[in-house]
Motif scaffolding. Sequence first.
Motif, short mmCIF file in Angstrom:
data_model
loop_
_atom_site.label_atom_id
_atom_site.label_comp_id
_atom_site.label_asym_id
_atom_site.label_seq_id
_atom_site.Cartn_x
_atom_site.Cartn_y
_atom_site.Cartn_z
N ALA A 76 0.83 -1.19 0.00
CA ALA A 76 0.00 0.00 0.00
C ALA A 76 0.87 1.25 0.00
N ASP A 77 0.40 2.26 -0.71
CA ASP A 77 1.01 3.57 -0.62
C ASP A 77 0.45 4.23 0.62
N TYR A 78 1.26 5.07 1.28
CA TYR A 78 0.73 5.79 2.43
C TYR A 78 1.29 7.19 2.47
N GLU A 79 0.57 8.06 3.14
CA GLU A 79 1.04 9.41 3.40
C GLU A 79 0.62 9.81 4.80
N MET A 80 1.44 10.64 5.42
CA MET A 80 1.16 11.12 6.77
C MET A 80 0.51 12.49 6.67
N ILE A 81 -0.65 12.64 7.30
CA ILE A 81 -1.39 13.89 7.29
C ILE A 81 -1.54 14.37 8.74
N PRO A 82 -1.18 15.62 9.04
CA PRO A 82 -1.38 16.11 10.41
C PRO A 82 -2.87 16.20 10.72
N LYS A 83 -3.25 15.75 11.89
CA LYS A 83 -4.65 15.81 12.30
C LYS A 83 -4.95 17.24 12.74
N PRO A 84 -5.99 17.87 12.19
CA PRO A 84 -6.30 19.25 12.55
C PRO A 84 -6.52 19.41 14.05
N GLY A 85 -5.80 20.34 14.63
CA GLY A 85 -5.95 20.63 16.05
C GLY A 85 -5.36 19.58 16.97
N GLY A 86 -4.81 18.54 16.40
CA GLY A 86 -4.26 17.47 17.22
C GLY A 86 -2.76 17.51 17.29
N TYR A 88 -0.94 14.73 16.80
CA TYR A 88 -0.41 13.54 16.14
C TYR A 88 -0.85 13.54 14.68
N GLU A 89 -0.34 12.58 13.93
CA GLU A 89 -0.64 12.48 12.51
C GLU A 89 -1.48 11.24 12.24
N VAL A 90 -2.14 11.26 11.09
CA VAL A 90 -2.92 10.12 10.62
C VAL A 90 -2.23 9.57 9.39
N ARG A 91 -2.09 8.26 9.32
CA ARG A 91 -1.50 7.62 8.15
C ARG A 91 -2.62 7.16 7.24
N LEU A 92 -2.65 7.66 6.00
CA LEU A 92 -3.66 7.29 5.01
C LEU A 92 -3.06 6.29 4.05
N PHE A 93 -3.71 5.14 3.90
CA PHE A 93 -3.24 4.08 3.02
C PHE A 93 -4.09 4.00 1.76
N THR A 94 -3.45 3.61 0.65
CA THR A 94 -4.15 3.30 -0.60
C THR A 94 -3.53 2.04 -1.16
N CYS A 95 -4.34 1.01 -1.34
CA CYS A 95 -3.85 -0.26 -1.88
C CYS A 95 -3.33 -0.06 -3.29
N VAL A 96 -2.14 -0.62 -3.59
CA VAL A 96 -1.56 -0.46 -4.92
C VAL A 96 -2.27 -1.33 -5.97
N GLU A 97 -3.00 -2.35 -5.53
CA GLU A 97 -3.70 -3.24 -6.46
C GLU A 97 -5.13 -2.77 -6.77
N CYS A 98 -5.94 -2.59 -5.73
CA CYS A 98 -7.36 -2.29 -5.96
C CYS A 98 -7.75 -0.84 -5.70
N GLY A 99 -6.85 -0.03 -5.10
CA GLY A 99 -7.15 1.36 -4.85
C GLY A 99 -7.97 1.62 -3.60
N HIS A 100 -8.26 0.55 -2.82
CA HIS A 100 -9.01 0.72 -1.56
C HIS A 100 -8.25 1.64 -0.63
N LYS A 101 -8.97 2.54 0.05
CA LYS A 101 -8.35 3.50 0.96
C LYS A 101 -8.79 3.22 2.40
N TRP A 102 -7.85 3.37 3.34
CA TRP A 102 -8.16 3.27 4.73
C TRP A 102 -7.15 4.09 5.52
N ARG A 103 -7.42 4.28 6.80
CA ARG A 103 -6.51 5.10 7.62
C ARG A 103 -6.14 4.39 8.90
N GLU A 104 -5.04 4.82 9.44
CA GLU A 104 -4.55 4.34 10.73
C GLU A 104 -4.08 5.56 11.50
N SER A 105 -4.52 5.73 12.74
CA SER A 105 -4.10 6.90 13.50
C SER A 105 -3.17 6.53 14.63
#
Length: 105
Positions: A76-86, A88-105
């Motif tokens: 999966a591709d991922y990027e770190m996005i700062p959580k507004p007002g928080g 810590y950051e949220v890691r956003l994933f995108t599957c390289v095969e099917c394009g499904h997106k999910w997050r992990e905080s």
Amino acid sequence: MQFCDECGSMMHTEGNTWVCRSCGNEERRDSQAEAAMALQDGQQDDGAPAVADATRDSTETMREPCPADDCDSDRADYEMIPKPGGSYEVRLFTCVECGHKWRES
């Protein structure tokens, strides 16, 4: 405005000489070259420069199993996005095969 040929710093005038206050380099003033320099009144303001957004196109790929039921990918591709007002950051994933997106905080 004159810049030092030795170190690149901005030079200052002292009588008939340009003097670099950083390295001490001196150059004779040239009235023809100074006449060709643009004055602030003759310069054009193009507005503020564009600022690069470090959160865009900053993805990396890692081994992470896709949670989609019909996908077997473990990349999966991922990027770190700062959580507004928080704080810590949220890691956003995108599957390289099917394009499904999910997050992990």
